[in-house]
Design a protein around this motif. Structure first.
Motif, PDB file in Angstrom:
ATOM      1  N   PRO A 141      45.649  67.609 150.517  1.00 53.60           N
ATOM      2  CA  PRO A 141      45.473  67.174 149.129  1.00 53.60           C
ATOM      3  C   PRO A 141      45.765  65.691 148.959  1.00 53.60           C
ATOM      4  O   PRO A 141      46.563  65.111 149.701  1.00 53.60           O
ATOM      5  CB  PRO A 141      46.473  68.031 148.355  1.00 53.60           C
ATOM      6  N   ILE A 142      45.133  65.100 147.957  1.00 50.17           N
ATOM      7  CA  ILE A 142      45.258  63.679 147.691  1.00 50.17           C
ATOM      8  C   ILE A 142      44.922  63.448 146.222  1.00 50.17           C
ATOM      9  O   ILE A 142      44.282  64.300 145.585  1.00 50.17           O
ATOM     10  CB  ILE A 142      44.317  62.877 148.621  1.00 50.17           C
ATOM     11  N   VAL A 143      45.367  62.329 145.660  1.00 51.86           N
ATOM     12  CA  VAL A 143      45.151  62.058 144.237  1.00 51.86           C
ATOM     13  C   VAL A 143      44.313  60.791 144.089  1.00 51.86           C
ATOM     14  O   VAL A 143      44.632  59.756 144.683  1.00 51.86           O
ATOM     15  CB  VAL A 143      46.484  61.895 143.481  1.00 51.86           C
ATOM     16  N   ILE A 144      43.250  60.883 143.302  1.00 51.04           N
ATOM     17  CA  ILE A 144      42.368  59.747 143.025  1.00 51.04           C
ATOM     18  C   ILE A 144      42.546  59.370 141.558  1.00 51.04           C
ATOM     19  O   ILE A 144      42.391  60.209 140.674  1.00 51.04           O
ATOM     20  CB  ILE A 144      40.880  60.088 143.290  1.00 51.04           C
ATOM     21  N   LYS A 145      42.886  58.094 141.299  1.00 51.09           N
ATOM     22  CA  LYS A 145      43.169  57.657 139.931  1.00 51.09           C
ATOM     23  C   LYS A 145      42.311  56.466 139.542  1.00 51.09           C
ATOM     24  O   LYS A 145      42.209  55.486 140.290  1.00 51.09           O
ATOM     25  CB  LYS A 145      44.639  57.259 139.781  1.00 51.09           C
ATOM     26  N   ALA A 146      41.709  56.548 138.355  1.00 52.37           N
ATOM     27  CA  ALA A 146      41.104  55.365 137.753  1.00 52.37           C
ATOM     28  C   ALA A 146      42.232  54.426 137.370  1.00 52.37           C
ATOM     29  O   ALA A 146      43.205  54.846 136.743  1.00 52.37           O
ATOM     30  CB  ALA A 146      40.287  55.751 136.527  1.00 52.37           C
ATOM     31  N   SER A 147      42.142  53.157 137.744  1.00 49.13           N
ATOM     32  CA  SER A 147      43.242  52.225 137.505  1.00 49.13           C
ATOM     33  C   SER A 147      43.429  51.921 136.027  1.00 49.13           C
ATOM     34  O   SER A 147      44.549  51.717 135.566  1.00 49.13           O
ATOM     35  CB  SER A 147      43.010  50.918 138.274  1.00 49.13           C
ATOM     36  N   GLY A 148      42.349  51.880 135.256  1.00 52.96           N
ATOM     37  CA  GLY A 148      42.436  51.516 133.849  1.00 52.96           C
ATOM     38  C   GLY A 148      42.692  52.695 132.926  1.00 52.96           C
ATOM     39  O   GLY A 148      42.945  53.818 133.375  1.00 52.96           O
ATOM     40  N   LEU A 149      42.615  52.440 131.625  1.00 50.45           N
ATOM     41  CA  LEU A 149      42.867  53.472 130.627  1.00 50.45           C
ATOM     42  C   LEU A 149      41.735  54.486 130.603  1.00 50.45           C
ATOM     43  O   LEU A 149      40.568  54.124 130.492  1.00 50.45           O
ATOM     44  CB  LEU A 149      43.009  52.846 129.240  1.00 50.45           C
ATOM     45  N   ALA A 150      42.103  55.766 130.691  1.00 53.66           N
ATOM     46  CA  ALA A 150      41.090  56.821 130.714  1.00 53.66           C
ATOM     47  C   ALA A 150      41.494  58.000 129.839  1.00 53.66           C
ATOM     48  O   ALA A 150      41.139  59.145 130.115  1.00 53.66           O
ATOM     49  CB  ALA A 150      40.833  57.281 132.141  1.00 53.66           C
ATOM     50  N   GLY A 151      42.254  57.729 128.785  1.00 48.23           N
ATOM     51  CA  GLY A 151      42.616  58.771 127.838  1.00 48.23           C
ATOM     52  C   GLY A 151      43.426  59.909 128.430  1.00 48.23           C
ATOM     53  O   GLY A 151      43.347  61.043 127.964  1.00 48.23           O
ATOM     54  N   GLY A 152      44.231  59.600 129.456  1.00 49.81           N
ATOM     55  CA  GLY A 152      45.060  60.632 130.064  1.00 49.81           C
ATOM     56  C   GLY A 152      44.318  61.550 131.002  1.00 49.81           C
ATOM     57  O   GLY A 152      44.869  62.535 131.488  1.00 49.81           O
ATOM     58  N   LYS A 153      43.036  61.240 131.302  1.00 46.37           N
ATOM     59  CA  LYS A 153      42.217  62.139 132.123  1.00 46.37           C
ATOM     60  C   LYS A 153      41.751  61.480 133.420  1.00 46.37           C
ATOM     61  O   LYS A 153      40.903  62.017 134.125  1.00 46.37           O
ATOM     62  CB  LYS A 153      40.996  62.604 131.318  1.00 46.37           C
ATOM     63  N   GLY A 154      42.299  60.293 133.730  1.00 49.04           N
ATOM     64  CA  GLY A 154      41.789  59.532 134.859  1.00 49.04           C
ATOM     65  C   GLY A 154      42.415  59.842 136.199  1.00 49.04           C
ATOM     66  O   GLY A 154      42.069  59.212 137.197  1.00 49.04           O
ATOM     67  N   ALA A 155      43.335  60.808 136.258  1.00 47.58           N
ATOM     68  CA  ALA A 155      43.957  61.193 137.532  1.00 47.58           C
ATOM     69  C   ALA A 155      43.382  62.526 137.981  1.00 47.58           C
ATOM     70  O   ALA A 155      43.445  63.519 137.254  1.00 47.58           O
ATOM     71  CB  ALA A 155      45.466  61.288 137.383  1.00 47.58           C
ATOM     72  N   VAL A 156      42.820  62.549 139.191  1.00 47.71           N
ATOM     73  CA  VAL A 156      42.199  63.769 139.709  1.00 47.71           C
ATOM     74  C   VAL A 156      42.966  64.216 140.946  1.00 47.71           C
ATOM     75  O   VAL A 156      43.005  63.501 141.952  1.00 47.71           O
ATOM     76  CB  VAL A 156      40.719  63.538 140.064  1.00 47.71           C
ATOM     77  N   VAL A 157      43.601  65.374 140.844  1.00 47.49           N
ATOM     78  CA  VAL A 157      44.311  65.952 141.984  1.00 47.49           C
ATOM     79  C   VAL A 157      43.295  66.747 142.805  1.00 47.49           C
ATOM     80  O   VAL A 157      42.706  67.714 142.309  1.00 47.49           O
ATOM     81  CB  VAL A 157      45.466  66.863 141.526  1.00 47.49           C
ATOM     82  N   CYS A 158      43.079  66.319 144.034  1.00 44.74           N
ATOM     83  CA  CYS A 158      42.027  66.893 144.871  1.00 44.74           C
ATOM     84  C   CYS A 158      42.655  67.721 145.993  1.00 44.74           C
ATOM     85  O   CYS A 158      43.428  67.194 146.807  1.00 44.74           O
ATOM     86  CB  CYS A 158      41.159  65.786 145.467  1.00 44.74           C
ATOM     87  N   HIS A 159      42.318  68.997 146.033  1.00 43.27           N
ATOM     88  CA  HIS A 159      42.902  69.891 147.030  1.00 43.27           C
ATOM     89  C   HIS A 159      42.054  69.999 148.289  1.00 43.27           C
ATOM     90  O   HIS A 159      42.510  70.552 149.294  1.00 43.27           O
ATOM     91  CB  HIS A 159      43.120  71.277 146.409  1.00 43.27           C
ATOM     92  N   THR A 160      40.820  69.501 148.231  1.00 43.57           N
ATOM     93  CA  THR A 160      39.964  69.494 149.412  1.00 43.57           C
ATOM     94  C   THR A 160      39.380  68.101 149.594  1.00 43.57           C
ATOM     95  O   THR A 160      39.313  67.299 148.655  1.00 43.57           O
ATOM     96  CB  THR A 160      38.810  70.508 149.278  1.00 43.57           C
ATOM     97  N   LEU A 161      38.928  67.816 150.811  1.00 43.82           N
ATOM     98  CA  LEU A 161      38.323  66.520 151.097  1.00 43.82           C
ATOM     99  C   LEU A 161      37.057  66.334 150.279  1.00 43.82           C
ATOM    100  O   LEU A 161      36.791  65.230 149.769  1.00 43.82           O
ATOM    101  CB  LEU A 161      38.010  66.408 152.593  1.00 43.82           C
ATOM    102  N   ASP A 162      36.267  67.383 150.120  1.00 43.43           N
ATOM    103  CA  ASP A 162      35.027  67.270 149.333  1.00 43.43           C
ATOM    104  C   ASP A 162      35.336  66.887 147.893  1.00 43.43           C
ATOM    105  O   ASP A 162      34.634  66.059 147.292  1.00 43.43           O
ATOM    106  CB  ASP A 162      34.244  68.591 149.368  1.00 43.43           C
ATOM    107  N   GLU A 163      36.390  67.468 147.310  1.00 48.10           N
ATOM    108  CA  GLU A 163      36.773  67.127 145.946  1.00 48.10           C
ATOM    109  C   GLU A 163      37.177  65.658 145.845  1.00 48.10           C
ATOM    110  O   GLU A 163      36.827  64.971 144.879  1.00 48.10           O
ATOM    111  CB  GLU A 163      37.935  68.004 145.479  1.00 48.10           C
ATOM    112  N   ALA A 164      37.898  65.180 146.855  1.00 47.11           N
ATOM    113  CA  ALA A 164      38.357  63.791 146.842  1.00 47.11           C
ATOM    114  C   ALA A 164      37.189  62.823 146.950  1.00 47.11           C
ATOM    115  O   ALA A 164      37.119  61.823 146.224  1.00 47.11           O
ATOM    116  CB  ALA A 164      39.342  63.564 147.987  1.00 47.11           C
ATOM    117  N   LEU A 165      36.262  63.100 147.835  1.00 46.21           N
ATOM    118  CA  LEU A 165      35.099  62.223 147.999  1.00 46.21           C
ATOM    119  C   LEU A 165      34.237  62.228 146.734  1.00 46.21           C
ATOM    120  O   LEU A 165      33.699  61.193 146.327  1.00 46.21           O
ATOM    121  CB  LEU A 165      34.279  62.678 149.206  1.00 46.21           C
ATOM    122  N   GLU A 166      34.127  63.401 146.103  1.00 50.44           N
ATOM    123  CA  GLU A 166      33.365  63.488 144.851  1.00 50.44           C
ATOM    124  C   GLU A 166      34.039  62.665 143.755  1.00 50.44           C
ATOM    125  O   GLU A 166      33.365  61.976 142.976  1.00 50.44           O
ATOM    126  CB  GLU A 166      33.247  64.949 144.410  1.00 50.44           C
TER     127      GLU A 166
END
Length: 431
Positions: A141-166
């Protein structure tokens, strides 16, 4: 005392509600506000992002101080503009608000001041291939975050590599979060339980509010997409006195000291999202304002006169006041429109607010509400209402919040039924 509150959500309704309880009986103005804030103050039809118009209005109406609810005007420099014109404000300057406005900046800041957080790397808009290569190297698992303001929805917790790449592709190539996702922070996944710690600070001194726990996912069991928050409770049993002492020593004080050293003292409300791991608390993110719905449980627990506290904060004299927090508990259940955080319908009539407010200890905070052509209250947003309640303990607060929430009806109403589950489990396991 004349106070301007900027914003229009449940957080701003909670701010107006708690300030209205002050023995000083302040005149409250909320820009732009919502139908709920109009019940405790006067709404002002100016957008929260229209800084010049807000300043002109504050000057024309002899506002004593302004409290800023949402992050966008803070990051855009509202405080700088107001203070340059001699207006007192509760909120950080644009330079200090970068702690929320740029996750890349926040990560650099934490690294420079030894503040515990996840390992990470930052990638610019033209570094998509490098970001993909790094994600492949790190795995999930890995976390992908938009650096700027995204209304509290810009952090994506990815449990698979495919999710992270997407997630990387969505942010950096598809523009899912617009400019906010042009720069991306890729973080190591932190195992643990989250808790939110809030402080009021004038840059030199700080006061702790009750720690809270939010529920970001749309559905029970922490399933579904991230939202702005589906409910909260305070105080979070996870945040023991020992843990809070450690957080103050290792996070709060180095953060405030680091901002002073950088020449940008942090003044206002600092919200630190933490992951409590086996090795101790680590910062997930900073926010430069109160959370929502956390504000709807944290603020009702304040027994002190918040008008006095905010007045002192805006004068940079916070050391002259203290903060008393109710020893009980508070819980909030968000009632959302069907489909949220995706597409949803608006304009559905809302009924049962008076019945909900009749539940002992309950208060209904309005967020995504409006009026139809006949003046009837109706849905106008994704998160429609925050049904909050106080009780002697967490179980009573949750029971009252759900009883009140169940008395409210509108077409498509959706609510999680497991708010506070972790807190109750932790309390039941305590000897």
């Amino acid at each position: 005392m004349r106070i301007l509150i900027i914003g229009q959500g449940g957080r701003e309704h909670a701010l107006a509600w708690v300030l209205a309880r002050s023995p000083q009986a302040p005149d409250l103005f909320i820009a732009p506000g919502n139908p709920g804030t109009a019940e405790v103050g006067t709404n002002v039809p100016i957008a929260a992002t229209d800084v010049p118009a807000l300043l002109h209005w504050a000057q024309e109406h002899a506002i004593d101080f302004t409290v800023v609810g949402p992050e966008q005007p803070l990051v855009a420099g509202l405080v700088d503009t107001f203070e340059a014109a001699g207006q007192r404000v509760v909120g950080p300057t644009a330079a200090a608000a970068r702690l929320e406005g740029s996750k890349a900046f926040a990560k650099q800041f934490m690294a420079a001041h030894g503040i515990p957080t996840a390992n990470h790397r930052t990638f610019q808009a033209d570094e998509y291939d490098a970001a993909v290569a790094y994600v492949r190297q790190e795995g999930a698992p890995i976390v992908i975050k938009a650096s700027g303001l995204a209304g509290g929805k810009g952090a994506v917790v990815c449990h698979t590599l495919d999710e992270a790449l997407e997630a990387v592709t969505d942010m950096m190539q598809e523009g899912t979060f617009g400019d906010a996702g042009a720069e991306v922070v890729v973080e190591s996944f932190m195992e643990g339980e989250e808790v939110s710690v809030f402080v009021l600070t004038d840059g030199a001194h700080y006061l702790l509010l009750a720690p809270a726990q939010d529920h970001k996912r749309a559905y029970d069991g922490d399933e579904g997409p991230n939202t702005g928050g589906m409910g909260a409770y305070a105080p979070a049993p996870l945040a023991t006195g020992r843990l809070l002492t450690q957080v103050c020593r290792d996070v709060i004080e180095p953060t405030l000291g680091g901002m002073v050293a950088a020449g940008h003292p942090y003044r206002g409300i600092l919200y630190v999202g933490l992951m409590v791991t086996e090795t101790g608390p680590r910062v997930v993110e900073y926010n430069c304002r109160l959370g929502d719905p956390e504000a709807q449980v944290v603020l009702p627990l304040v027994q002190s006169d918040l008008v006095e506290v905010f007045d002192a904060l805006s004068r940079h004299r916070l050391r002259e006041v203290s903060l008393i927090v109710d020893p009980g508990a508070a819980a909030c259940v968000v009632l959302a429109s069907g489909g949220y955080p995706g597409a949803y319908e608006k304009g559905h009539p809302i009924e049962g607010l008076e019945a909900a407010a009749a539940v002992p200890g309950a208060t209904v905070f309005q967020a995504g509400t409006g009026h139809d052509d006949t003046g009837r209250l109706c849905t106008a947003g994704g998160r429609v209402l925050g049904v909050s309640a106080q009780g002697a303990d967490l179980a009573e607060a949750l029971s009252r919040a759900y009883e009140a929430a169940d008395r409210i009806t509108f077409n498509g109403k959706h609510a999680r039924r497991d708010i506070g589950r972790r807190g109750l489990e932790r309390l039941s396991a305590t000897p």
